[in-house]
Design a protein around this motif. Structure first.
Motif, PDB file in Angstrom:
ATOM      1  N   GLN A  38     -92.571  13.304   7.649  1.00  0.00           N
ATOM      2  CA  GLN A  38     -92.930  12.644   8.914  1.00  0.00           C
ATOM      3  C   GLN A  38     -93.834  13.521   9.778  1.00  0.00           C
ATOM      4  O   GLN A  38     -93.765  13.485  11.013  1.00  0.00           O
ATOM      5  CB  GLN A  38     -91.678  12.278   9.709  1.00  0.00           C
ATOM      6  CG  GLN A  38     -90.700  11.351   8.982  1.00  0.00           C
ATOM      7  CD  GLN A  38     -91.233   9.950   8.797  1.00  0.00           C
ATOM      8  OE1 GLN A  38     -91.861   9.624   7.793  1.00  0.00           O
ATOM      9  NE2 GLN A  38     -90.988   9.104   9.775  1.00  0.00           N
ATOM     10  N   GLY A  39     -94.676  14.330   9.134  1.00  0.00           N
ATOM     11  CA  GLY A  39     -95.592  15.185   9.884  1.00  0.00           C
ATOM     12  C   GLY A  39     -94.962  16.444  10.440  1.00  0.00           C
ATOM     13  O   GLY A  39     -95.622  17.198  11.163  1.00  0.00           O
ATOM     14  N   GLN A  40     -93.717  16.704  10.107  1.00  0.00           N
ATOM     15  CA  GLN A  40     -93.004  17.875  10.605  1.00  0.00           C
ATOM     16  C   GLN A  40     -92.719  18.837   9.448  1.00  0.00           C
ATOM     17  O   GLN A  40     -92.582  18.419   8.305  1.00  0.00           O
ATOM     18  CB  GLN A  40     -91.695  17.448  11.272  1.00  0.00           C
ATOM     19  CG  GLN A  40     -91.900  16.448  12.411  1.00  0.00           C
ATOM     20  CD  GLN A  40     -90.592  15.866  12.892  1.00  0.00           C
ATOM     21  OE1 GLN A  40     -89.941  16.416  13.778  1.00  0.00           O
ATOM     22  NE2 GLN A  40     -90.198  14.742  12.318  1.00  0.00           N
ATOM     23  N   VAL A  41     -92.595  20.133   9.789  1.00  0.00           N
ATOM     24  CA  VAL A  41     -92.332  21.151   8.776  1.00  0.00           C
ATOM     25  C   VAL A  41     -91.229  22.070   9.276  1.00  0.00           C
ATOM     26  O   VAL A  41     -91.272  22.557  10.416  1.00  0.00           O
ATOM     27  CB  VAL A  41     -93.597  21.978   8.469  1.00  0.00           C
ATOM     28  CG1 VAL A  41     -93.321  22.977   7.347  1.00  0.00           C
ATOM     29  CG2 VAL A  41     -94.765  21.072   8.090  1.00  0.00           C
ATOM     30  N   VAL A  42     -90.231  22.324   8.422  1.00  0.00           N
ATOM     31  CA  VAL A  42     -89.125  23.219   8.747  1.00  0.00           C
ATOM     32  C   VAL A  42     -88.933  24.198   7.596  1.00  0.00           C
ATOM     33  O   VAL A  42     -89.416  23.976   6.486  1.00  0.00           O
ATOM     34  CB  VAL A  42     -87.818  22.437   9.005  1.00  0.00           C
ATOM     35  CG1 VAL A  42     -87.918  21.623  10.289  1.00  0.00           C
ATOM     36  CG2 VAL A  42     -87.487  21.529   7.816  1.00  0.00           C
ATOM     37  N   ALA A  43     -88.218  25.279   7.857  1.00  0.00           N
ATOM     38  CA  ALA A  43     -88.019  26.293   6.819  1.00  0.00           C
ATOM     39  C   ALA A  43     -86.783  27.114   7.113  1.00  0.00           C
ATOM     40  O   ALA A  43     -86.311  27.185   8.256  1.00  0.00           O
ATOM     41  CB  ALA A  43     -89.247  27.202   6.716  1.00  0.00           C
ATOM     42  N   THR A  44     -86.261  27.752   6.061  1.00  0.00           N
ATOM     43  CA  THR A  44     -85.197  28.738   6.212  1.00  0.00           C
ATOM     44  C   THR A  44     -85.664  30.062   5.616  1.00  0.00           C
ATOM     45  O   THR A  44     -86.581  30.102   4.791  1.00  0.00           O
ATOM     46  CB  THR A  44     -83.909  28.300   5.494  1.00  0.00           C
ATOM     47  OG1 THR A  44     -84.198  28.071   4.104  1.00  0.00           O
ATOM     48  CG2 THR A  44     -83.341  27.034   6.113  1.00  0.00           C
ATOM     49  N   THR A  45     -85.019  31.142   6.026  1.00  0.00           N
ATOM     50  CA  THR A  45     -85.350  32.475   5.520  1.00  0.00           C
ATOM     51  C   THR A  45     -84.189  33.033   4.701  1.00  0.00           C
ATOM     52  O   THR A  45     -83.091  32.471   4.677  1.00  0.00           O
ATOM     53  CB  THR A  45     -85.653  33.448   6.672  1.00  0.00           C
ATOM     54  OG1 THR A  45     -84.432  33.702   7.392  1.00  0.00           O
ATOM     55  CG2 THR A  45     -86.700  32.871   7.615  1.00  0.00           C
ATOM     56  N   ASN A  46     -84.446  34.153   4.062  1.00  0.00           N
ATOM     57  CA  ASN A  46     -83.411  34.811   3.267  1.00  0.00           C
ATOM     58  C   ASN A  46     -82.234  35.286   4.116  1.00  0.00           C
ATOM     59  O   ASN A  46     -81.153  35.552   3.598  1.00  0.00           O
ATOM     60  CB  ASN A  46     -84.000  36.008   2.517  1.00  0.00           C
ATOM     61  CG  ASN A  46     -84.982  35.570   1.445  1.00  0.00           C
ATOM     62  OD1 ASN A  46     -84.890  34.476   0.904  1.00  0.00           O
ATOM     63  ND2 ASN A  46     -85.948  36.430   1.144  1.00  0.00           N
ATOM     64  N   VAL A 239     -91.510  24.221  -3.020  1.00  0.00           N
ATOM     65  CA  VAL A 239     -92.624  23.415  -2.544  1.00  0.00           C
ATOM     66  C   VAL A 239     -92.092  22.233  -1.736  1.00  0.00           C
ATOM     67  O   VAL A 239     -90.920  21.861  -1.850  1.00  0.00           O
ATOM     68  CB  VAL A 239     -93.500  22.858  -3.698  1.00  0.00           C
ATOM     69  CG1 VAL A 239     -94.147  23.975  -4.483  1.00  0.00           C
ATOM     70  CG2 VAL A 239     -92.684  21.947  -4.602  1.00  0.00           C
ATOM     71  N   SER A 240     -92.978  21.639  -0.942  1.00  0.00           N
ATOM     72  CA  SER A 240     -92.686  20.374  -0.268  1.00  0.00           C
ATOM     73  C   SER A 240     -94.016  19.695   0.019  1.00  0.00           C
ATOM     74  O   SER A 240     -95.023  20.366   0.282  1.00  0.00           O
ATOM     75  CB  SER A 240     -91.909  20.604   1.033  1.00  0.00           C
ATOM     76  OG  SER A 240     -91.462  19.369   1.582  1.00  0.00           O
ATOM     77  N   TYR A 241     -94.024  18.363  -0.026  1.00  0.00           N
ATOM     78  CA  TYR A 241     -95.277  17.619   0.126  1.00  0.00           C
ATOM     79  C   TYR A 241     -95.113  16.533   1.180  1.00  0.00           C
ATOM     80  O   TYR A 241     -94.122  15.790   1.191  1.00  0.00           O
ATOM     81  CB  TYR A 241     -95.663  16.988  -1.212  1.00  0.00           C
ATOM     82  CG  TYR A 241     -96.948  16.183  -1.172  1.00  0.00           C
ATOM     83  CD1 TYR A 241     -98.187  16.817  -1.283  1.00  0.00           C
ATOM     84  CD2 TYR A 241     -96.923  14.803  -1.023  1.00  0.00           C
ATOM     85  CE1 TYR A 241     -99.359  16.091  -1.245  1.00  0.00           C
ATOM     86  CE2 TYR A 241     -98.101  14.069  -0.988  1.00  0.00           C
ATOM     87  CZ  TYR A 241     -99.320  14.722  -1.099  1.00  0.00           C
ATOM     88  OH  TYR A 241    -100.488  13.992  -1.063  1.00  0.00           O
ATOM     89  N   ASP A 242     -96.120  16.429   2.078  1.00  0.00           N
ATOM     90  CA  ASP A 242     -96.090  15.401   3.114  1.00  0.00           C
ATOM     91  C   ASP A 242     -97.500  15.170   3.648  1.00  0.00           C
ATOM     92  O   ASP A 242     -98.220  16.120   3.950  1.00  0.00           O
ATOM     93  CB  ASP A 242     -95.163  15.836   4.260  1.00  0.00           C
ATOM     94  CG  ASP A 242     -95.099  14.809   5.390  1.00  0.00           C
ATOM     95  OD1 ASP A 242     -94.799  13.629   5.096  1.00  0.00           O
ATOM     96  OD2 ASP A 242     -95.333  15.180   6.548  1.00  0.00           O
ATOM     97  N   LEU A 243     -97.881  13.913   3.748  1.00  0.00           N
ATOM     98  CA  LEU A 243     -99.145  13.512   4.379  1.00  0.00           C
ATOM     99  C   LEU A 243    -100.346  14.288   3.831  1.00  0.00           C
ATOM    100  O   LEU A 243    -101.192  14.788   4.588  1.00  0.00           O
ATOM    101  CB  LEU A 243     -99.053  13.673   5.902  1.00  0.00           C
ATOM    102  CG  LEU A 243     -97.977  12.814   6.591  1.00  0.00           C
ATOM    103  CD1 LEU A 243     -97.927  13.113   8.083  1.00  0.00           C
ATOM    104  CD2 LEU A 243     -98.248  11.327   6.364  1.00  0.00           C
ATOM    105  N   GLY A 244    -100.409  14.406   2.516  1.00  0.00           N
ATOM    106  CA  GLY A 244    -101.562  15.015   1.881  1.00  0.00           C
ATOM    107  C   GLY A 244    -101.551  16.523   1.822  1.00  0.00           C
ATOM    108  O   GLY A 244    -102.516  17.131   1.343  1.00  0.00           O
TER     109      GLY A 244
END
Length: 260
Positions: A38-46, A239-244
């Motif tokens: 949905q146009g948003q990006v999130v992440a976690t760390t080690n 990996v993750s893919y969203d909106l091209g």
């Protein structure tokens, strides 16, 4: 360190196929897992910290220690280090009681999919996904089979990989009651992570750190027809893919943003 990172990214840019244009993404140290939707990006760390990408900066999300995070049509959800499922409500994560999960995915048709520590796949209906506000224990529906990673899209079903790194997909999940069409084995790769985009695109990371895209996916053939290598100059872990945009995390912790 910045100079080394820039040098590696230049090498990657030169090495990657002309079909994909990859460059450096906003830097986040020790990144482990990334998710886009949905146009948003999130992440976690080690170190089990969760972040949300705002423009060129990663915004720290103050919460319990988070080991997996996901964003999509179903909202922003996460799993903490105690295997509790959390939903982001009114600016904070609210942990749920009940069933433990090791990974969840918010990319389905406004429903949540997940995998328990015992490798059982589960689904949360659209109503329960949307109505959950941290005041009850969500009632999950279990699926047959065994998976270690599970990802869904709103168009052509869900994909997963099991402890033997085999890939399976289900053509359709009915989100009102979590009914499913059964599992179909998709051969050809040994996969550790598989992700589905909201447009139906499917990307897999193999046990050797290579990235592949599933090609030939249509409404009449949601399992697709084959795998196409997405060349990378370093080993990849997520990996993750969203909106091209394909978001790529290398095993060395670099993050790249690739476009077709």
């Amino acid at each position: 360190m910045k100079a080394v990172t820039a040098f590696l990214l230049v090498l990657c840019h030169l090495a990657i196929s002309h079909a994909w244009n990859c460059g450096g993404a906003p830097r986040l140290s020790n990144i482990r897992q990334i998710d886009a939707g949905q146009g948003q990006v999130v992440a976690t760390t080690n170190h089990n910290y969760a972040y949300f990408l705002v423009g060129p900066y990663w915004q720290y999300l103050r919460t319990n220690k988070i080991k997996h995070i996901t964003v999509g049509p179903a909202g922003l959800w996460a799993v903490d280090t105690s295997n509790k499922v959390n939903k982001y409500v009114a600016g904070k994560f609210l942990p749920a009681t009940g069933l433990a999960m090791q990974q969840v995915d918010a990319g389905g048709d406004v429903n949540i999919a997940g995998v328990s520590p015992s490798k059982k796949p589960y689904c949360l209906t659209t109503f329960r996904t949307l109505s959950y506000r941290g005041r009850s224990s969500p009632s999950w529906t279990t699926f047959s089979g065994s998976l270690k990673y599970f990802s869904c899209g709103p168009l052509f079903g869900c994909w997963g990989t099991n402890s033997h790194n085999q890939v399976y997909m289900t053509k359709k999940i009915t989100t009102t009651n979590c009914g499913m069409s059964g599992w179909l084995h998709v051969s050809g790769l040994a996969v550790k992570v598989i992700e589905v985009g909201t447009d139906g695109s499917v990307f897999a990371v193999t046990t050797t750190g290579k990235v592949y895209q599933r090609v030939g996916i249509t409404g009449s053939r949601p399992q697709g027809s084959g795998w196409r290598l997405v060349p990378m100059c370093m080993a990849i872990k997520h990996v993750s893919y969203d909106l091209g945009t394909l978001w790529v995390v290398t095993t060395s912790g670099l993050t790249m943003r690739c476009t077709h």
